[in-house]
Design a protein around this motif. Sequence first.
Motif, PDB file in Angstrom:
ATOM      1  N   PHE A  38     -26.733  -4.870  20.718  1.00 17.67           N
ATOM      2  CA  PHE A  38     -27.990  -4.356  21.269  1.00 17.67           C
ATOM      3  C   PHE A  38     -27.668  -2.996  21.903  1.00 17.67           C
ATOM      4  CE2 PHE A  38     -30.243  -8.526  21.447  1.00 17.67           C
ATOM      5  CZ  PHE A  38     -29.166  -9.398  21.362  1.00 17.67           C
ATOM      6  N   SER A  39     -28.437  -1.959  21.572  1.00 16.38           N
ATOM      7  CA  SER A  39     -28.226  -0.659  22.208  1.00 16.38           C
ATOM      8  C   SER A  39     -29.526  -0.191  22.806  1.00 16.38           C
ATOM      9  CB  SER A  39     -27.765   0.386  21.192  1.00 16.38           C
ATOM     10  OG  SER A  39     -26.509   0.041  20.699  1.00 16.38           O
TER      11      SER A  39
ATOM     12  N   LEU B  10     -22.482   2.697  28.159  1.00 19.23           N
ATOM     13  CA  LEU B  10     -21.891   3.539  27.101  1.00 19.23           C
ATOM     14  C   LEU B  10     -21.949   5.028  27.404  1.00 19.23           C
ATOM     15  CD1 LEU B  10     -22.785   2.525  23.465  1.00 19.23           C
ATOM     16  CD2 LEU B  10     -20.721   2.055  24.776  1.00 19.23           C
ATOM     17  N   LYS B  11     -23.057   5.457  28.020  1.00 17.69           N
ATOM     18  CA  LYS B  11     -23.245   6.905  28.166  1.00 17.69           C
ATOM     19  C   LYS B  11     -24.192   7.210  29.308  1.00 17.69           C
ATOM     20  CE  LYS B  11     -23.766  10.844  25.125  1.00 17.69           C
ATOM     21  NZ  LYS B  11     -24.314  11.366  23.872  1.00 17.69           N
TER      22      LYS B  11
ATOM     23  N   GLN C 189     -24.860  -0.869  25.956  1.00 21.47           N
ATOM     24  CA  GLN C 189     -24.693  -1.713  24.769  1.00 21.47           C
ATOM     25  C   GLN C 189     -24.424  -3.140  25.247  1.00 21.47           C
ATOM     26  OE1 GLN C 189     -21.176  -1.206  22.089  1.00 21.47           O
ATOM     27  NE2 GLN C 189     -22.723  -0.902  20.520  1.00 21.47           N
ATOM     28  N   TYR C 190     -24.938  -4.086  24.473  1.00 22.77           N
ATOM     29  CA  TYR C 190     -24.656  -5.490  24.775  1.00 22.77           C
ATOM     30  C   TYR C 190     -24.124  -6.137  23.497  1.00 22.77           C
ATOM     31  CZ  TYR C 190     -24.860  -9.937  27.107  1.00 22.77           C
ATOM     32  OH  TYR C 190     -24.481 -11.130  27.697  1.00 22.77           O
ATOM     33  N   ILE C 191     -23.009  -6.836  23.598  1.00 24.44           N
ATOM     34  CA  ILE C 191     -22.404  -7.448  22.403  1.00 24.44           C
ATOM     35  C   ILE C 191     -22.378  -8.968  22.552  1.00 24.44           C
ATOM     36  CG2 ILE C 191     -20.485  -7.348  20.759  1.00 24.44           C
ATOM     37  CD1 ILE C 191     -19.514  -4.804  22.078  1.00 24.44           C
TER      38      ILE C 191
ATOM     39  N   VAL D  88     -31.108  -4.567  32.018  1.00 31.81           N
ATOM     40  CA  VAL D  88     -30.624  -4.675  30.634  1.00 31.81           C
ATOM     41  C   VAL D  88     -30.329  -6.139  30.310  1.00 31.81           C
ATOM     42  CG1 VAL D  88     -28.861  -4.004  28.965  1.00 31.81           C
ATOM     43  CG2 VAL D  88     -29.663  -2.334  30.648  1.00 31.81           C
ATOM     44  N   ARG D  89     -29.662  -6.819  31.224  1.00 28.58           N
ATOM     45  CA  ARG D  89     -29.294  -8.220  30.970  1.00 28.58           C
ATOM     46  C   ARG D  89     -30.526  -9.120  30.883  1.00 28.58           C
ATOM     47  NH1 ARG D  89     -24.948  -9.055  35.527  1.00 28.58           N
ATOM     48  NH2 ARG D  89     -25.165 -11.229  34.874  1.00 28.58           N
ATOM     49  N   MET D  90     -31.584  -8.795  31.632  1.00 29.46           N
ATOM     50  CA  MET D  90     -32.808  -9.600  31.552  1.00 29.46           C
ATOM     51  C   MET D  90     -33.590  -9.293  30.271  1.00 29.46           C
ATOM     52  SD  MET D  90     -34.193  -9.906  35.434  1.00 29.46           S
ATOM     53  CE  MET D  90     -33.406 -11.038  36.606  1.00 29.46           C
ATOM     54  N   MET D  91     -33.572  -8.027  29.844  1.00 34.52           N
ATOM     55  CA  MET D  91     -34.230  -7.691  28.569  1.00 34.52           C
ATOM     56  C   MET D  91     -33.483  -8.375  27.426  1.00 34.52           C
ATOM     57  SD  MET D  91     -35.495  -3.689  28.855  1.00 34.52           S
ATOM     58  CE  MET D  91     -33.864  -3.009  29.092  1.00 34.52           C
TER      59      MET D  91
END
Lengths: 244, 244
Positions: A184-185, A240-241, A111-113, A196-199
């Motif tokens: 973002f999940s 997260l998982k 997850q990204y907040i 994930v950080r680049m997406m």
Amino acid sequence: MSNIKCIVSYNGTNFSGWQVQNDKRSVEGEIELALFKICKEEISIIGSGRTDKGVHSYGQTFNFKSNIEMKEEQWLKALNTNLPYDIRITNVEFVDDNFHSRFSCKGKTYQYILNQGDFDPIYKDIVYQYGKKLDIDKMIHAANMFIGKHDFQYFCSNSIDEVKDFVKEIYSFNIKEENNLIYFSVAGSGFLRYQVRMMVGTLIEIGANRKDETIISERLDKKGATTTSFNAPSNGLYLLKVEY
Amino acid sequence: MSNIKCIVSYNGTNFSGWQVQNDKRSVEGEIELALFKICKEEISIIGSGRTDKGVHSYGQTFNFKSNIEMKEEQWLKALNTNLPYDIRITNVEFVDDNFHSRFSCKGKTYQYILNQGDFDPIYKDIVYQYGKKLDIDKMIHAANMFIGKHDFQYFCSNSIDEVKDFVKEIYSFNIKEENNLIYFSVAGSGFLRYQVRMMVGTLIEIGANRKDETIISERLDKKGATTTSFNAPSNGLYLLKVEY
């Protein structure tokens, strides 16, 4: 000999990351120190993968083997008693001898907040303080382009020496807005370093109208020639998982 | 000479509190340092009151005087440029020469946040990690006993030498539950040292069925003989608003 699987939450703010590094405070290092205090011997743990400096976790998973006879709840208590408060074990489970946190992993969810509102000092280390309004519909549309099996070489920092296969599968990529926060999940088979950080960084550029969503199709599967440059900051990222 | 009123948010985790103390990092000290960088002279600020070590703010208010000719938005920008990220000025306003952040104050609102669920390392510094279920209905009922004008000498740490008048008025005391979190919101004419944390601490003891609500009537207006012993931890406390 028991094979012990643990799920661990941590606040990444004051760690150099998951992995043990000389002289630096790491999550793995703190857990191994706690195990040394409990078991009176050096025990290496196997994490599902690394998380970078500043990245948080509610789902990181690791395993280790021990001859010590304790019940699952006794391990949970012993570990948390010996760990600092920015690391908490949330689940302990005895697993099959063949279980390996990294090799047995079938998928992960991150997850990204992000905060579109004013910089909030209270949440500065646990939510990315972006500070501007983003076009959420554009980002939702663009995020769908990531779904499926793709070569993510242009969405990672790994070198070809390090990784043989840049093909990963994205199962889902959801974005929702609550007040000024955007969540973002993303779930997938596995993720490369910074993927994930680049997406998310790319989606932010699209949501800010700085880039068009064609930038994704150009970079995905190495169709274009450029690697992603904007890496969304680590403080908004949560593992997260981990699925097995 | 302008009289400049500012509202400031801060994450209290890495401060010894609001007030300047030798060799320790304080919010007031950091703001005065930023003003020194802007104004090239020592300027003392007047806060609406102190907050203790670990207490957070979205509403703390201070004022200072300066001959420098800048607009409100320029002061806001200059201050935030020179402040660390755990302090952010959210509002700057030129006010009447007589305005004094402490003496002009007509009331304050505090919030206290408690987690009844498992210890969460991500929120460990900004939400009190209580970890057990509380009886919210009992606490709501008991909180109403604080409303009105009362002598709070047994709900504070101030000595008689320090404070002449222990009578304060509580305007409202609301408690709501959202998932595992409990939010206490208390508004009043002013608060003594530790008063909010001692009122919340007492409510927690009642909600945990460790004490009966008569403990409040016994201590309020000095009818009993004992001072409150349980001070809810500072990490859950937020100064939300200062009224003028």
